[in-house]
Design an enzyme around this catalytic site. Structure first.
Site, PDB file in Angstrom:
ATOM      1  N   ASP A  17       0.806  -1.212   0.000  1.00 11.23           N
ATOM      2  CA  ASP A  17       0.000   0.000   0.000  1.00 11.23           C
ATOM      3  C   ASP A  17       0.850   1.278   0.000  1.00 11.23           C
ATOM      4  O   ASP A  17       0.563   2.219   0.707  1.00 11.23           O
ATOM      5  CB  ASP A  17      -0.974  -0.006   1.204  1.00 11.23           C
ATOM      6  CG  ASP A  17      -2.200   0.847   0.897  1.00 11.23           C
ATOM      7  OD1 ASP A  17      -2.425   1.160  -0.286  1.00 11.23           O
ATOM      8  OD2 ASP A  17      -2.920   1.219   1.857  1.00 11.23           O
TER       9      ASP A  17
ATOM     10  N   CYS B 251       0.468  -2.896 -17.669  1.00 12.21           N
ATOM     11  CA  CYS B 251       1.161  -3.002 -16.385  1.00 12.21           C
ATOM     12  C   CYS B 251       0.651  -1.892 -15.464  1.00 12.21           C
ATOM     13  O   CYS B 251      -0.200  -1.083 -15.839  1.00 12.21           O
ATOM     14  CB  CYS B 251       2.675  -2.931 -16.575  1.00 12.21           C
ATOM     15  SG  CYS B 251       3.342  -1.273 -16.825  1.00 12.21           S
TER      16      CYS B 251
ATOM     17  N   CYS C 206       1.111   1.543 -16.854  1.00 12.04           N
ATOM     18  CA  CYS C 206       0.151   1.888 -17.914  1.00 12.04           C
ATOM     19  C   CYS C 206      -1.087   2.524 -17.282  1.00 12.04           C
ATOM     20  O   CYS C 206      -1.736   3.383 -17.881  1.00 12.04           O
ATOM     21  CB  CYS C 206      -0.302   0.650 -18.678  1.00 12.04           C
ATOM     22  SG  CYS C 206       0.975  -0.175 -19.631  1.00 12.04           S
TER      23      CYS C 206
ATOM     24  N   CYS D 283      -2.876   5.354   4.748  1.00 12.01           N
ATOM     25  CA  CYS D 283      -3.939   4.992   5.693  1.00 12.01           C
ATOM     26  C   CYS D 283      -3.765   5.699   7.034  1.00 12.01           C
ATOM     27  O   CYS D 283      -4.738   6.058   7.684  1.00 12.01           O
ATOM     28  CB  CYS D 283      -3.952   3.488   5.914  1.00 12.01           C
ATOM     29  SG  CYS D 283      -4.662   2.602   4.524  1.00 12.01           S
TER      30      CYS D 283
ATOM     31  N   CYS E 180       6.685  -1.085 -19.637  1.00 12.23           N
ATOM     32  CA  CYS E 180       6.382  -2.250 -20.488  1.00 12.23           C
ATOM     33  C   CYS E 180       6.239  -1.890 -21.956  1.00 12.23           C
ATOM     34  O   CYS E 180       6.016  -2.778 -22.782  1.00 12.23           O
ATOM     35  CB  CYS E 180       5.126  -2.970 -20.002  1.00 12.23           C
ATOM     36  SG  CYS E 180       3.590  -2.119 -20.426  1.00 12.23           S
TER      37      CYS E 180
HETATM   38 ZN    ZN Z   1       3.066  -0.542 -18.862  1.00 12.62          ZN
END
Ligand code: ZN
Length: 374
Positions: free
Chosen positions: A234, A279, A282, A296, A356
């Site tokens: 997180d 990914c 992206c 949090c 990617c």
């Molecule tokens: Zn990517």
């Protein structure tokens, strides 16, 4: 006389001479053991696909618990032109009475068959699926709010090797949602507390506790040898590190995030379909600026929310390990705890993605996969 039945001793000889022994019992019946070299072909699924695949002159031995169902099955195979189909008289009862070789599914330990009996009842999991889980290794990043239900459910499901990385100590303010830790663990290292909880839940599995913070210096080593990575950290820097390292290693990872009353889950596996499967970068090209996405501790979180989101992550991880269902690839599942509603956002690979996109190193260089870019 061309009888339909054969004794267990004759069946054993026939098997060593090349006959195929088809165990037509249902998955749960296999828990009591099955003849070595037998092939599972549950009667409830019908035999059509077997009849299509097998040669008509293949010697077949049909096998069930007592030899009744197998007699019907042998007759059905004969009627379909399989002239060398025979029923094993007395089935498993006769086989056991003569102490002929039986294999136990999954393990020699009968406690295992008992522990995973509900998995074995599932066609999609079964004995083979459980074996896959037991031989799998996952990396769990973080033993906190998300990591708690992820670790507990994966351990309960029999995921054989769980590598947990976390460098925090348990604080009392964690206990509102981090259910793997207890009051008496306050002050202890989280990985120690997690190992204790998981070992108590399932002593058959191996828990690798890594008391460290995931960073650029150790992320590749941590992922090495893992089938799936699950993010329970997180925080944004960790996710970008995990994302890039998983692309390098060709390993899928399961993302989860929670804040206040909202949670998100997705699965990233760009190596499975380069240029199509997105990914993490992206989806989120840049980490949010300081103050835009409070954690949090600053924003607060409803205690049950990481339980829900972490459980969804565990579900995705099990699907990936078993190779079943439709993973949340290219789909962001969002949960609103106040509304009690889910909504799904679909997103695609970004051709200019720094992690990617074109020009970045590709872990999987299979031609068929690369063609997907076109
Ligand atoms: Zn990517």
């Amino acid at each position: 006389m061309n009888t339909l039945e054969i004794s267990v001793e004759e069946a054993l000889d026939a098997q060593s001479a090349g006959a195929l022994l088809l165990d037509i019992r249902e998955p749960v019946e296999r828990l009591s053991g099955y003849p070595s070299g037998s092939v599972h072909a549950p009667m409830s699924q019908g035999f059509d696909s077997w009849m299509e695949r097998l040669r008509k002159d293949q010697p077949l031995l049909l096998y069930c618990a007592a030899g009744v169902r197998s007699l019907h099955a042998a007759a059905a195979f004969r009627a379909a032109g399989f002239e060398a189909a025979m029923s094993v008289r007395g089935g498993q009862y006769a086989w056991q009475a003569l102490r002929l070789p039986l294999e136990t599914p999954g393990s020699e330990d009968p406690a295992l068959s008992e522990r995973y009996a509900r998995h074995w009842r599932l066609e999609e999991v079964g004995v083979e699926g459980q074996r896959r889980l037991l031989s799998a290794r996952v990396l769990l990043v973080g033993a906190g709010g998300l990591g708690s239900p992820i670790a507990l459910y994966l351990a309960a499901a029999g995921v054989g090797r769980i590598r947990v990385v976390d460098d925090d100590r348990v604080e009392r303010s964690n206990l509102q949602r981090q259910i793997i830790h207890r009051e008496q663990d306050v002050g202890a290292k989280k990985v120690r507390s997690a190992v204790r909880a998981l070992s108590e839940l399932n002593p058959d599995i191996e828990v690798e506790a890594i008391d460290a913070r995931l960073g650029a210096d150790n992320v590749d080593d941590l992922i090495a040898g893992c089938d799936v990575v699950i993010d329970g950290a997180d925080n944004f820097p960790t996710r970008y590190l995990v994302n890039a390292a998983c692309i390098r290693a060709g390993v899928p990872w399961v993302y989860g995030g929670v804040q206040r009353f909202e949670g998100q889950v997705s699965v990233f596996a760009p190596h499975l379909n380069r240029g199509v499967a997105p990914c993490y970068r992206c989806l989120f090209a840049q980490p949010p600026g300081a103050g835009e996405a409070p954690n949090c501790a600053e924003a607060g979180v409803l205690g049950v929310l990481p339980g829900i989101v972490g459980t969804l992550q565990a579900n995705e991880a099990l699907k990936l390990l078993l190779g079943i269902g439709t993973p949340l690839i290219g789909r962001l599942q969002c949960f609103d705890a106040l509304a009690g509603s889910f909504r799904e956002l679909r997103f695609r690979a970004d051709p200019d993605c720094a992690d990617c996109g074109a020009g970045t190193p590709v872990a999987v260089t299979d031609d068929a996969v690369l063609q997907c870019r076109a």
